[in-house]
Motif scaffolding. Structure first.
Motif, PDB file in Angstrom:
ATOM      1  N   HIS A 240       0.867  -1.182   0.000  1.00 47.68           N
ATOM      2  CA  HIS A 240       0.000   0.000   0.000  1.00 47.68           C
ATOM      3  C   HIS A 240       0.908   1.237   0.000  1.00 47.68           C
ATOM      4  O   HIS A 240       1.160   1.845   1.035  1.00 47.68           O
ATOM      5  CB  HIS A 240      -0.936  -0.004   1.214  1.00 47.68           C
ATOM      6  CG  HIS A 240      -2.072   0.981   1.079  1.00 47.68           C
ATOM      7  ND1 HIS A 240      -3.397   0.619   1.207  1.00 47.68           N
ATOM      8  CD2 HIS A 240      -2.084   2.312   0.829  1.00 47.68           C
ATOM      9  CE1 HIS A 240      -4.165   1.691   1.034  1.00 47.68           C
ATOM     10  NE2 HIS A 240      -3.381   2.741   0.824  1.00 47.68           N
TER      11      HIS A 240
ATOM     12  N   ASN B 221     -11.566   0.940  -5.362  1.00 50.02           N
ATOM     13  CA  ASN B 221     -11.523   2.138  -4.522  1.00 50.02           C
ATOM     14  C   ASN B 221     -12.138   3.275  -5.319  1.00 50.02           C
ATOM     15  O   ASN B 221     -11.719   3.531  -6.451  1.00 50.02           O
ATOM     16  CB  ASN B 221     -10.078   2.531  -4.182  1.00 50.02           C
ATOM     17  CG  ASN B 221      -9.411   1.542  -3.241  1.00 50.02           C
ATOM     18  OD1 ASN B 221     -10.021   0.568  -2.817  1.00 50.02           O
ATOM     19  ND2 ASN B 221      -8.158   1.797  -2.914  1.00 50.02           N
TER      20      ASN B 221
ATOM     21  N   GLU C 178     -12.208   0.557  -0.728  1.00 50.11           N
ATOM     22  CA  GLU C 178     -12.127   1.891  -0.122  1.00 50.11           C
ATOM     23  C   GLU C 178     -13.200   2.798  -0.690  1.00 50.11           C
ATOM     24  O   GLU C 178     -13.445   2.791  -1.900  1.00 50.11           O
ATOM     25  CB  GLU C 178     -10.785   2.576  -0.438  1.00 50.11           C
ATOM     26  CG  GLU C 178      -9.626   2.110   0.366  1.00 50.11           C
ATOM     27  CD  GLU C 178      -8.347   2.870   0.015  1.00 50.11           C
ATOM     28  OE1 GLU C 178      -8.401   4.080  -0.252  1.00 50.11           O
ATOM     29  OE2 GLU C 178      -7.292   2.213   0.007  1.00 50.11           O
TER      30      GLU C 178
ATOM     31  N   PHE D  94     -10.342  11.589   7.407  1.00 49.40           N
ATOM     32  CA  PHE D  94     -11.125  10.534   6.758  1.00 49.40           C
ATOM     33  C   PHE D  94     -11.793   9.594   7.763  1.00 49.40           C
ATOM     34  O   PHE D  94     -12.549   8.716   7.378  1.00 49.40           O
ATOM     35  CB  PHE D  94     -10.229   9.686   5.846  1.00 49.40           C
ATOM     36  CG  PHE D  94     -10.064  10.221   4.451  1.00 49.40           C
ATOM     37  CD1 PHE D  94     -11.011   9.946   3.474  1.00 49.40           C
ATOM     38  CD2 PHE D  94      -8.974  10.992   4.099  1.00 49.40           C
ATOM     39  CE1 PHE D  94     -10.858  10.418   2.181  1.00 49.40           C
ATOM     40  CE2 PHE D  94      -8.805  11.476   2.809  1.00 49.40           C
ATOM     41  CZ  PHE D  94      -9.762  11.194   1.840  1.00 49.40           C
TER      42      PHE D  94
HETATM   43  C1  BGC Z   1      -5.455   5.448  -0.842  1.00 50.43           C
HETATM   44  C2  BGC Z   1      -5.491   5.755   0.630  1.00 50.43           C
HETATM   45  C3  BGC Z   1      -5.801   7.232   0.835  1.00 50.43           C
HETATM   46  C4  BGC Z   1      -7.166   7.494   0.248  1.00 50.43           C
HETATM   47  C5  BGC Z   1      -7.696   8.889   0.447  1.00 50.43           C
HETATM   48  C6  BGC Z   1      -6.575   6.088  -1.633  1.00 50.43           C
HETATM   49  O1  BGC Z   1      -6.101   6.466  -2.871  1.00 50.43           O
HETATM   50  O2  BGC Z   1      -5.419   4.068  -1.053  1.00 50.43           O
HETATM   51  O3  BGC Z   1      -4.260   5.394   1.179  1.00 50.43           O
HETATM   52  O4  BGC Z   1      -5.709   7.629   2.148  1.00 50.43           O
HETATM   53  O5  BGC Z   1      -7.108   7.264  -1.137  1.00 50.43           O
HETATM   54  O6  BGC Z   1      -7.021   9.825  -0.286  1.00 50.43           O
END
Ligand code: BGC
Length: 605
Positions: free
Chosen positions: A145, A313, A370, A424
């Motif tokens: 990551h 994500n 995510e 977040f």
């Molecule tokens: C990433 C995270 C990041 C999130 C918010 C994603 O692109 O995997 O590590 O904190 O976005 O920006």
């Protein structure tokens, strides 16, 4: 003229999806009963004490103007001390009601020097997994990551194809240690973000701005995923493990929908950032083409279907403005009409739906690994959660195979180049006392996580449950409670005059259920979903059924059994004790016959 036609083609092929949020009840969503609800974090952002990786190095550097790399000169430092506080944080997950946790293992802690494994660090991650399992949570592990050890960075990191072997070796070590208790694995988090930020925008390490190199690093990262995937599959537990890649989808939309250059560049950016990964994993072909900047092509047949699931994500989209400049052909612009999060991302739930649709081309189960909002004031988090989850729910109703959702993030953390400014977390973290506090806006998430789910057919009730109480009003004005039929077998058929499959089914209900069993005491009631009396009376006459029909204004009865947006016809069989014993959906002959067999069995009992 030609430009006009090309623009018209784009406008028609890619219509702007906008939903009418005034009419949508975004908090009324029903996810499948076995839906995987989780939260996500990444090692470097929460653990603390990562002093031997590419990010530590970056945090301590200045750019060529002498400015710090990270907003406010922040350093990850002790972060949220998750390394020590993981038990406490598992408690937070339990409080939310989630059952999964996605986290990453820190390569630089496990392999601080090339070939030297720190057994204690591996044990630590095993302890985290065990603690999760003991608390009823399932661990989901990410192998890369954004961070890796300095020795790997110094060797050229993923810029060099010959370095991929080190990542494979590391992945094997972690897999061998954890795969007996970890069922879901993410190889690499967001290759396209790693590349665009580190090799295009230069705001992540190694801070380069070189589109061609960006393309090669992308190639190496995707090939690394493929090789890790294939290799882990050969190891013990490899077959059973679900191994996938985590793909960020960010759509690039034209700022000016009438402008051909904005369209053209948006499409190229979509190809480079989103579509080429999907192409590689479906066709084995990869194209990285940005006009005047980069043009890379490669083929890797091993990449075809090299994943058991895709991690998606999603945060938002970007608006692209084209310029007639070979050095800076595009810029990204914010639009005044959009509600922004604290990151420069517009709230755009429709884009989440689009992303699911796009990624579904991979034809593997989708896990949202995510999605979340940076919202320091906590004044948009509730809206964000409700609308994005509505979009996801809609995508499931429309048939996309989404299996789970991991909120980003469990707790406030070190947001890379933005440092600690971005909030977040579902839980706010006081980075001095390490105290965690649930943000009020986060209740919207736990509410949806904890409410009863719906099955694939839209039912929110299941077999074995007590039927909810209803006050039924027949077309002839009689009123009766469902519970008044206790001691009898009841079949409720949800129907409507506009429903052709209902019309197809009703004569069978009349003949094979009503006429056949009414003298044995069976109660069959049609419930017409949300239509006025006159329409229902006409409908009944038209189909020629004689079993009674009750009205259901506002689909209030219906929504006690199935999700309001799901369809009719459906039959609910209730036994003498008021328990639901059979559920049908649509008119499937075999299912219908099984229902009749069930009724016959109950009557004979
Ligand atoms: C990433 C995270 C990041 C999130 C918010 C994603 O692109 O995997 O590590 O904190 O976005 O920006």
């Amino acid at each position: 003229m030609l430009w006009g036609l090309v623009t018209a083609y784009y406008i028609l092929s890619y219509p702007e999806i906008r939903w009418d949020w005034k009419t949508i009840k975004a908090d009324k969503v029903y996810f499948p009963n076995n839906f995987m609800w989780g939260t996500a974090t990444a090692a470097h952002q929460v653990e603390g004490n990562n002093t031997n990786n590419n990010w530590y190095n970056w945090e301590h550097q200045k750019d060529s103007n002498g400015s710090p790399r990270i907003h406010n000169k922040d350093k990850s430092g002790i972060a949220a001390d998750h390394w020590n506080l993981y038990n406490n944080d598992i408690g937070l997950m339990n409080d939310l009601g989630v059952k999964y946790y996605r986290f990453s293992v820190e390569w630089s802690k496990i392999e601080p020097e090339k070939g030297v494994i720190n057994k204690d660090a591996l044990d630590h991650y095993r302890n985290v997994c065990t603690a999760l399992i003991d608390s009823g949570l399932t661990p989901v592990v990410t192998l890369h990551h954004f961070t890796h050890p300095m020795w790997f960075e110094n060797l050229g990191g993923f810029e060099k194809a010959e370095n991929i072997k080190y990542f494979i070796q590391f992945s094997e070590i972690v897999f061998n240690r954890l795969s007996d208790i970890v069922p879901i694995w993410c190889t690499i988090n967001e290759p396209a973000v790693y590349v665009s930020q580190g090799y295009f925008n230069g705001v992540f390490p190694p801070g380069k701005r070189d589109p061609t190199l960006a393309g090669y690093v992308m190639k190496n990262l995707l090939n690394a995923h493929v090789r890790v995937y294939r290799h882990l599959k050969t190891l013990p537990n490899g077959d059973a493990a679900q191994i996938g890649l985590v793909k960020n989808i960010t759509q690039f939309d034209p700022l000016r929908r009438w402008h051909v250059l904005d369209w053209y560049l948006s499409q190229r950016l979509n190809d480079v950032f989103n579509n080429n990964t999907i192409n590689l994993l479906t066709t084995g072909q990869f194209d990285f083409y940005l006009p005047t900047m980069a043009d890379i092509y490669f083929k890797n047949d091993n990449a075809i279907n090299a994943l058991d699931f895709i991690g998606l994500n999603y945060y938002s989209r970007m608006h692209v403005k084209g310029h007639l400049s070979p050095t800076a052909p595009f810029t990204f612009e914010l639009r005044p009409q959009d509600t922004q999060t604290d990151m420069p991302y517009a709230i755009y739930p429709e884009g989440f739906y689009r992303a699911v649709k796009n990624i579904s081309k991979l034809n593997v189960p989708i896990i949202i690994t995510e999605n979340g909002i940076a919202d320091d004031k906590d004044d948009r988090r509730k809206l964000f959660i409700e609308r994005y989850l509505y979009a996801l729910y809609k995508s499931i109703l429309d048939g996309y195979d989404v299996r789970g959702y991991f909120y980003w993030s469990l707790i406030d953390n070190f947001e890379w180049a933005e440092g600690y400014m971005m909030k977040f977390g579902l839980y706010e973290v006081d980075f001095i006392t390490q105290e965690r506090k649930l943000r009020p806006g986060s209740h919207a998430f736990s509410k949806i996580v904890n409410q009863p789910g719906a099955d694939k057919r839209g039912y929110i009730v299941s077999i074995g449950e007590k039927a909810p109480e209803l006050l039924l009003e027949y077309t002839d004005g009689r009123k009766i409670h469902l519970s008044d039929f206790r001691g009898k077998i009841v079949v409720l058929q949800f129907t409507a005059s506009w429903c052709s499959v209902c019309i197809q089914e009703m004569p069978h209900l009349e003949k094979d259920v009503w006429q056949r069993f009414k003298d044995d005491g069976l109660i069959l009631i049609g419930i017409d979903r949300d239509e006025p009396l006159e329409v229902v009376q006409k409908f009944q006459k038209k189909v020629g059924t004689t079993y009674p029909i009750a009205l259901d204004p506002g689909a209030k009865h219906f929504s006690k059994f199935a999700h309001k947006n799901s369809g009719v016809t459906r039959n609910i069989v209730i036994d003498k004790n008021g328990k639901i014993v059979f559920l049908t959906r649509l008119f499937d002959k075999e299912e219908f016959q099984n229902m009749i067999d069930k009724i016959e069995f109950l009557i004979k009992q």
